[in-house]
Scaffold this motif. Structure first.
Motif, short mmCIF file in Angstrom:
data_model
loop_
_atom_site.label_atom_id
_atom_site.label_comp_id
_atom_site.label_asym_id
_atom_site.label_seq_id
_atom_site.Cartn_x
_atom_site.Cartn_y
_atom_site.Cartn_z
N UNK A 68 -10.08 5.63 3.19
CA UNK A 68 -10.05 4.19 3.32
C UNK A 68 -8.59 3.73 3.27
N UNK A 69 -8.36 2.50 3.63
CA UNK A 69 -6.98 2.01 3.73
C UNK A 69 -6.22 2.13 2.42
N UNK A 70 -6.92 1.92 1.30
CA UNK A 70 -6.23 2.01 0.00
C UNK A 70 -6.15 3.44 -0.52
N UNK A 71 -6.68 4.42 0.26
CA UNK A 71 -6.62 5.86 -0.08
C UNK A 71 -7.40 6.20 -1.34
N UNK A 72 -8.28 5.31 -1.80
CA UNK A 72 -9.05 5.57 -3.02
C UNK A 72 -10.42 6.19 -2.73
N UNK A 73 -10.78 6.33 -1.48
CA UNK A 73 -12.11 6.82 -1.15
C UNK A 73 -12.07 7.67 0.11
N UNK A 74 -12.79 8.78 0.09
CA UNK A 74 -12.94 9.60 1.29
C UNK A 74 -14.19 9.16 2.04
#
Length: 445
Positions: free
Chosen positions: A376-382
């Protein structure tokens, strides 16, 4: 003479009917064998059976070929080719192919995202009674994205989807607020609704699950539990009073198992470590090694919730470590956080995979290969495009790092209707895993 001609004509018609019936039976047999071969991992045999049938115009074979192309079974993953086969089958009225085209337009997979085009394909499949498309049309009608907003019709679609087996629909329908007049109107729509099949061919109108890969959401390759890394992946069982639960976990150190945080809760209450067991390399119900938990380490920012109230914002913190009482002999699997570019490279190379103990195959591991993964854009989720399976909670998302598979994420949840999976990325727990491994190493010196 006329009577003789009529008799001969009737005989020819009967013979043609017999021949067509024989051909249809032979085709169905080929399709059954192809699906069985694909399920057993013999993709080459499946492709050999499907390709000539698809080229002759069989919609079911066309869909199956598209499915295998999309997921890279027996060939390089090719979304554009998959969509080409789906479209051929969809144009003949195959509802599942229409649904998969709708999903492609929702996800922007191989085509530009287009809510209107997605709604068009979902509407065709929903009208034929395809439950997952009914669910999608329910959501579309409620928010008006891609089609006119209509809360009554949206409610009706969700109710019908729920009655046809879509689990998410029963949860979502409770959130729809209707007046009494609107509810009566929706109930009238539901009572009077009838499927409008696009094809008179029963093989297309009502195909058997054994003829279509996409109708079995649990299909995957059986994995040898004695081979690594499957030998270090196992079932996480939780005995909580009179109830029981099962997830998947991965041995990342001799006494450390990585799983999903939500597997460590009984509703809103954390489970007792003494009720948690890890069964490594389980083969038809027999594990290669077993240990009970000594303690549990749950992500500090994880917020437990009841299953029906789960939201995706909880998934980034959906990880936990099970510290075992006994060290297990299996070779641990490394944990490695990947960047967005590294995930893209692993996806392109076809090394993203998953191994888990699914609901229908709980006693032996099932593998999914050639998955794709992004952030995701915030890099917190695959976000993972794979074949999710109920019971996979806590299973590892794997990618090759330095020539060996490593855990790059932990399966948290999935949207059954869009085939998107969500996983906590290794960046969320890699440091904790390293600290625990270091602490255990120090304590044994």
């Amino acid at each position: 003479m006329k009577a003789l001609a009529d008799a001969m004509f009737r005989t020819v018609i009967i013979l043609l009917g017999v021949l067509f019936a024989f051909a249809a039976a032979a085709t169905a047999g080929e399709l059954d064998e192809a699906v069985a071969a694909a399920g057993n991992g013999d993709h080459a045999a499946a492709l050999r059976r499907l390709t000539p049938l698809a080229k002759k115009g069989d919609a079911r074979a066309q869909f199956d070929l598209g499915f295998m192309s999309e997921f890279g079974w027996g060939q390089t993953r090719n979304q554009a080719e998959a969509l080409g086969w789906y479209r051929k089958a969809a144009d003949q009225g195959l509802a599942v192919a229409q649904h998969y085209l709708g999903i492609a337009y929702v996800n922007g997979a191989g085509v530009a995202s287009d809510a209107g085009e997605a709604a068009r394909w979902f509407a065709r499949a929903a009208a034929q009674g395809f439950a997952q498309s009914q669910y999608m049309m329910g959501l579309i009608s409620l928010d008006g994205r891609g089609a006119p907003q209509d809360v009554v019709q949206g409610y009706a679609w969700l109710v019908m989807a729920g009655r046809n087996g879509v689990r998410s629909a029963s949860r979502d329908v409770q959130r729809v607020k209707l007046s009494e007049a609107q509810r009566l109107q929706a109930e009238t729509i539901i009572a009077n609704w009838k499927p409008k099949l696009e094809s008179a061919d029963t093989g297309i109108a009502t195909p058997k699950p054994g003829e279509l890969l996409g109708l079995d959401r649990h299909i995957g390759e059986m994995v040898d539990p004695t081979s690594w890394p499957a030998s270090s992946i196992g079932a996480v069982t939780v005995a909580q009073f009179s109830t029981g639960g099962s997830c998947t976990g991965t041995l990342v150190a001799p006494r450390v198992v990585l799983t999903a945080a939500h597997c460590m809760f009984n509703g809103l209450a954390p489970v007792n470590p003494g009720n948690v067991r890890f069964l490594a390399g389980m083969n038809k119900g027999t594990p290669a090694a077993v240990s009970v938990a000594d303690k549990l380490i749950v992500a500090p920012d994880f917020v437990p919730t009841l299953h029906e109230k789960w939201t995706i914002d909880r998934s980034p913190a959906d990880w936990a470590l099970i510290i075992l009482k006994d060290a297990l002999p299996s070779k641990p699997v490394a944990v490695k956080a990947l960047t967005r570019d590294e995930l893209a490279a692993a996806t392109k190379a076809g090394t993203i995979s998953e191994i888990g103990y699914g609901q229908e195959r709980r006693y032996s591991p099932t593998g999914q290969r050639n998955c794709s993964a992004g952030m995701t854009r915030d890099a917190r989720l695959l976000t993972v495009h794979c074949l999710a399976n109920f019971g996979y909670s806590g299973s590892p998302i794997l990618a090759e790092v330095g020539g060996e598979p490593a855990v790059v994420g932990v399966f948290s949840a999935f949207q059954e209707e869009t085939r998107l999976m969500f996983a906590a990325p290794a960046s969320q727990f890699e440091a904790t895993v390293r600290r625990e491994i270091a602490a255990q190493s120090a304590s044994t010196r």
